[in-house]
Design a protein around this motif. Structure first.
Motif, PDB file in Angstrom:
ATOM      1  N   PHE A   1      35.675  49.473  39.463  1.00 14.45           N
ATOM      2  CA  PHE A   1      34.684  49.356  40.528  1.00 14.45           C
ATOM      3  C   PHE A   1      34.418  50.693  41.222  1.00 14.45           C
ATOM      4  CE2 PHE A   1      34.327  45.083  39.671  1.00 14.45           C
ATOM      5  CZ  PHE A   1      33.437  44.455  40.517  1.00 14.45           C
ATOM      6  N   ASN A   2      35.256  51.689  40.971  1.00 15.72           N
ATOM      7  CA  ASN A   2      34.983  53.039  41.456  1.00 15.72           C
ATOM      8  C   ASN A   2      34.184  53.858  40.449  1.00 15.72           C
ATOM      9  OD1 ASN A   2      36.147  53.033  44.048  1.00 15.72           O
ATOM     10  ND2 ASN A   2      38.203  53.281  43.189  1.00 15.72           N
ATOM     11  N   LEU A   3      34.453  53.641  39.158  1.00 11.91           N
ATOM     12  CA  LEU A   3      33.729  54.343  38.088  1.00 11.91           C
ATOM     13  C   LEU A   3      33.369  53.318  37.017  1.00 11.91           C
ATOM     14  CD1 LEU A   3      35.847  57.621  37.761  1.00 11.91           C
ATOM     15  CD2 LEU A   3      33.477  57.473  38.525  1.00 11.91           C
ATOM     16  N   PRO A   4      32.213  52.651  37.149  1.00 11.98           N
ATOM     17  CA  PRO A   4      31.890  51.479  36.322  1.00 11.98           C
ATOM     18  C   PRO A   4      31.443  51.788  34.903  1.00 11.98           C
ATOM     19  CG  PRO A   4      30.113  51.915  37.855  1.00 11.98           C
ATOM     20  CD  PRO A   4      31.192  52.888  38.181  1.00 11.98           C
ATOM     21  N   GLY A   5      32.367  52.207  34.054  1.00 10.24           N
ATOM     22  CA  GLY A   5      32.113  52.357  32.637  1.00 10.24           C
ATOM     23  C   GLY A   5      30.918  53.220  32.291  1.00 10.24           C
ATOM     24  N   ILE A   6      30.124  52.731  31.343  1.00  7.26           N
ATOM     25  CA  ILE A   6      28.965  53.487  30.861  1.00  7.26           C
ATOM     26  C   ILE A   6      27.905  53.630  31.950  1.00  7.26           C
ATOM     27  CG2 ILE A   6      27.634  51.518  29.990  1.00  7.26           C
ATOM     28  CD1 ILE A   6      28.163  54.905  28.190  1.00  7.26           C
ATOM     29  N   GLY A   7      27.985  52.764  32.978  1.00 11.16           N
ATOM     30  CA  GLY A   7      27.054  52.857  34.098  1.00 11.16           C
ATOM     31  C   GLY A   7      27.144  54.188  34.826  1.00 11.16           C
ATOM     32  N   VAL A   8      28.273  54.881  34.674  1.00  7.56           N
ATOM     33  CA  VAL A   8      28.423  56.206  35.269  1.00  7.56           C
ATOM     34  C   VAL A   8      27.419  57.185  34.666  1.00  7.56           C
ATOM     35  CG1 VAL A   8      29.990  58.165  35.492  1.00  7.56           C
ATOM     36  CG2 VAL A   8      30.848  55.856  35.831  1.00  7.56           C
ATOM     37  N   LEU A   9      27.209  57.078  33.352  1.00  8.52           N
ATOM     38  CA  LEU A   9      26.348  58.032  32.649  1.00  8.52           C
ATOM     39  C   LEU A   9      24.865  57.714  32.787  1.00  8.52           C
ATOM     40  CD1 LEU A   9      28.357  58.497  29.315  1.00  8.52           C
ATOM     41  CD2 LEU A   9      28.418  59.909  31.364  1.00  8.52           C
ATOM     42  N   ILE A  10      24.523  56.448  32.991  1.00 15.71           N
ATOM     43  CA  ILE A  10      23.107  56.069  32.995  1.00 15.71           C
ATOM     44  C   ILE A  10      22.682  55.412  34.308  1.00 15.71           C
ATOM     45  CG2 ILE A  10      23.009  55.805  30.493  1.00 15.71           C
ATOM     46  CD1 ILE A  10      23.296  52.787  30.887  1.00 15.71           C
ATOM     47  N   GLY A  11      23.546  55.408  35.306  1.00 16.58           N
ATOM     48  CA  GLY A  11      23.225  54.700  36.538  1.00 16.58           C
ATOM     49  C   GLY A  11      23.371  55.520  37.804  1.00 16.58           C
ATOM     50  N   GLY A  12      24.203  55.008  38.715  1.00 12.59           N
ATOM     51  CA  GLY A  12      24.269  55.536  40.077  1.00 12.59           C
ATOM     52  C   GLY A  12      24.765  56.956  40.218  1.00 12.59           C
ATOM     53  N   MET A  13      25.495  57.460  39.224  1.00  7.45           N
ATOM     54  CA  MET A  13      25.965  58.842  39.318  1.00  7.45           C
ATOM     55  C   MET A  13      24.792  59.811  39.413  1.00  7.45           C
ATOM     56  SD  MET A  13      28.808  60.715  39.269  1.00  7.45           S
ATOM     57  CE  MET A  13      30.120  60.011  38.282  1.00  7.45           C
TER      58      MET A  13
ATOM     59  N   GLN B   1      31.958  59.156  48.972  1.00  9.42           N
ATOM     60  CA  GLN B   1      30.857  58.932  48.042  1.00  9.42           C
ATOM     61  C   GLN B   1      30.233  57.549  48.255  1.00  9.42           C
ATOM     62  OE1 GLN B   1      29.664  61.268  46.023  1.00  9.42           O
ATOM     63  NE2 GLN B   1      31.239  62.678  46.674  1.00  9.42           N
ATOM     64  N   GLU B   2      31.081  56.547  48.443  1.00  4.78           N
ATOM     65  CA  GLU B   2      30.588  55.176  48.568  1.00  4.78           C
ATOM     66  C   GLU B   2      29.704  54.996  49.794  1.00  4.78           C
ATOM     67  OE1 GLU B   2      32.240  50.563  48.931  1.00  4.78           O
ATOM     68  OE2 GLU B   2      33.632  52.194  48.463  1.00  4.78           O
ATOM     69  N   TYR B   3      30.140  55.523  50.939  1.00  6.91           N
ATOM     70  CA  TYR B   3      29.392  55.254  52.163  1.00  6.91           C
ATOM     71  C   TYR B   3      28.212  56.208  52.355  1.00  6.91           C
ATOM     72  CZ  TYR B   3      32.541  51.544  53.166  1.00  6.91           C
ATOM     73  OH  TYR B   3      33.220  50.349  53.068  1.00  6.91           O
ATOM     74  N   THR B   4      28.271  57.389  51.762  1.00  8.08           N
ATOM     75  CA  THR B   4      27.070  58.223  51.721  1.00  8.08           C
ATOM     76  C   THR B   4      26.037  57.561  50.813  1.00  8.08           C
ATOM     77  OG1 THR B   4      28.395  60.228  52.041  1.00  8.08           O
ATOM     78  CG2 THR B   4      26.170  60.524  51.186  1.00  8.08           C
ATOM     79  N   GLY B   5      26.536  56.871  49.778  1.00  2.73           N
ATOM     80  CA  GLY B   5      25.665  56.213  48.814  1.00  2.73           C
ATOM     81  C   GLY B   5      24.879  55.046  49.362  1.00  2.73           C
TER      82      GLY B   5
ATOM     83  N   MET C   1      24.140  51.645  44.139  1.00  5.74           N
ATOM     84  CA  MET C   1      23.280  52.803  44.380  1.00  5.74           C
ATOM     85  C   MET C   1      22.106  52.832  43.401  1.00  5.74           C
ATOM     86  SD  MET C   1      26.025  55.865  45.008  1.00  5.74           S
ATOM     87  CE  MET C   1      24.757  57.120  45.027  1.00  5.74           C
ATOM     88  N   PHE C   2      22.396  52.558  42.140  1.00 10.69           N
ATOM     89  CA  PHE C   2      21.361  52.622  41.104  1.00 10.69           C
ATOM     90  C   PHE C   2      20.282  51.566  41.339  1.00 10.69           C
ATOM     91  CE2 PHE C   2      19.909  51.652  36.677  1.00 10.69           C
ATOM     92  CZ  PHE C   2      19.262  52.840  36.463  1.00 10.69           C
ATOM     93  N   TYR C   3      20.706  50.335  41.614  1.00 13.09           N
ATOM     94  CA  TYR C   3      19.726  49.259  41.834  1.00 13.09           C
ATOM     95  C   TYR C   3      18.929  49.486  43.099  1.00 13.09           C
ATOM     96  CZ  TYR C   3      22.226  46.803  38.128  1.00 13.09           C
ATOM     97  OH  TYR C   3      22.791  46.463  36.934  1.00 13.09           O
TER      98      TYR C   3
END
Length: 489
Positions: A245-257, A432-436, A487-489
């Motif tokens: 839940f801190n670094l959600p798998g492949i979603g890191v590469l194509i999402g909120g990061m 990171q979470e709360y700035t997000g 963040m991504f959504y």
């Protein structure tokens, strides 16, 4: 005081602080026969070369939240946390290619100033107030607290007894040259800060690897770390990983990061201000490319030390060369104090003399970020709040004075709040979470403003304000989304 911190270490640390202040004051001294104007103070006379820009970008970025917080996340999560750094390198190239030409062409002092030119004054003011609040209540306070926490662990006894003195000391060193010299003092001293930061990080990592096995040796250490902590080197976490839940798998590469990185590197005043002070667009782009190269190296001496501490932490009691390590990382409530990883390495393994140098490197990371945040807070307040609303005809002398007062006031508030930040498990992830919660809406405003001509001021204000309640809804437990996906959504 900690008996491991010898007289030579104190001397090295004091020499660093005095030299830094002297250098900052010297490089920002008034030109003979002239006074300092607003461009001198807030944009370093638009004279920075590429190598100073690149070094200053990294110095502004790497602070206590990285050296302490990211090492702590390396302990808890592993090398996957380095995704922030490596994706930042790619983000910097995008910023240099597509964002910088627009900003430099418009000749702006601040990011909110771009908002006014593209949308309207109301939205600019909303974002200026937001950024001032963010710099003071999140960035300045967290850097002061984490930096003081690290110094308390290394120099003190780790019981919080010198926390307030460390907070005040760090604040004083940053203020001593940045309030007087402005961005010029900050940027040129950052070159020394980055060199010291890299040197201190490399020394800490090499010594830690050399000591991770009873027989010692870098080869033995590297082999032992990989064999013991192989799972910590996975870059994509599986759904059943406790840190998913801190670094959600492949979603890191194509999402909120991407949201986090584009917002931070493209539209964060205390980062982008260095590029606005470049001699030319070409120098700014070269500087940002140099910073991208440095970002590739940073995990080697920030994340890897956290993984090394995990290896020490998990070794069976009978085979661990550091007995009782588990107790030293356990909080009163029974949880693990991950953010103690980097300070623990320094206090345990770095010998006297070198320890003073490494602690000076840690302080350099903290002080350079504080100085950058102070300068950017004063720039936004002066150019986006004071001048347009209180004194439209303010002279350069007045704007510089107001900038100094604004920075000093922000620092006092941060000093008062910083001691209240306690019991944060992973500070880097927390920040990171709360700035997000607010960065996606702001990023959308800027991207639409840059690349879609039909975007309107009303739409931008609606989007920026609506993004916050949407973020709060996405945080509901019933939705059960990792915060980076939120963040991504």
């Amino acid at each position: 005081m900690n008996g491991n911190f010898a007289l030579i270490d104190y001397l090295i640390f004091v020499v660093y602080a005095v030299s830094l202040i002297a250098l900052g004051l010297w490089v920002s001294r008034d030109k003979k026969g002239t006074g300092r104007n607003a461009e001198d103070y807030f944009l370093a006379s638009k004279s920075l070369p590429w190598w100073a820009i690149g070094a200053s970008l990294i110095a502004a970025n790497i602070s206590a939240e990285q050296m302490i917080g990211m090492a702590g996340s390396g302990f808890a999560i592993g090398l996957a946390i380095a995704t922030y750094e490596w994706m930042a390198a790619a983000t910097l190239l995008i910023v240099g290619k597509y964002f910088l030409p627009v900003f430099i062409e418009k000749g702006i002092y601040t990011i909110p100033e771009f908002v006014e030119k593209r949308f309207n004054k109301s939205l600019k003011t909303i974002l200026a107030i937001f950024w001032i609040a963010l710099f003071i209540f999140v960035n300045l306070t967290s850097v002061l607290f984490l930096g003081a926490k690290a110094l308390d662990t290394i120099i003190g006894n780790g019981d919080g007894s010198i926390m307030i003195y460390a907070i005040i000391g760090l604040a004083f060193v940053a203020a001593a040259y940045s309030l007087y010299g402005g961005l010029s003092a900050v940027a040129w001293t950052d070159i020394i800060q980055v060199a010291l930061l890299v040197l201190g990080g490399v020394i800490t990592t090499v010594i830690a690897i050399n000591n991770v096995t009873p027989e010692g040796g870098l080869g033995n250490g590297i082999s032992h770390i990989y064999n013991t902590a192989g799972d910590k080197f996975h870059m994509i976490l599986s759904r059943d990983d406790p840190e998913f839940f801190n670094l959600p798998g492949i979603g890191v590469l194509i999402g909120g990061m991407w949201v986090a990185n584009l917002y931070y590197w493209g539209f964060n005043q205390y980062i982008i201000q260095r590029t606005l002070a470049a001699k030319s667009l070409r120098e700014a782009q070269r500087g940002i490319t140099f910073a991208a190269f440095l970002k590739l190296l940073i995990p080697l001496f920030i994340v890897i030390p956290g993984i090394i501490v995990w290896v020490f932490f998990t070794q069976p009691e009978g085979t661990n060369i550091i007995p009782g390590i588990a107790e030293s990382f356990t909080k009163a409530d029974g949880t693990t104090n991950y953010d103690k990883a980097f300070p623990w390495l320094i206090s345990t393994f770095i010998p006297s003399g070198l320890k003073g140098l490494v602690v000076a490197a840690l302080a350099a990371a903290i002080v350079s970020s504080l100085a950058s945040m102070l300068n950017s807070t004063s720039t936004i307040f002066t150019m986006d709040i004071y001048k347009p609303y209180f004194n439209k005809s303010a002279s350069d002398r007045v704007t510089v004075r107001v900038g100094r007062i604004a920075a000093f006031s922000a620092l006092i508030i941060a000093i008062l709040i910083a001691p209240q930040l306690r019991n944060i498990e992973q500070a880097f992830q927390y920040i990171q979470e709360y700035t997000g919660m607010v960065s996606p809406g702001i990023l959308a405003v800027f991207l639409m403003g840059l690349f879609w001509k039909k975007a309107t001021a009303r739409g931008a204000i609606t989007g920026a304000i609506a993004s916050i309640p949407i973020a709060l809804v996405l945080k509901l437990n019933i939705i059960d989304l990792p915060w980076m996906d939120q963040m991504f959504y």
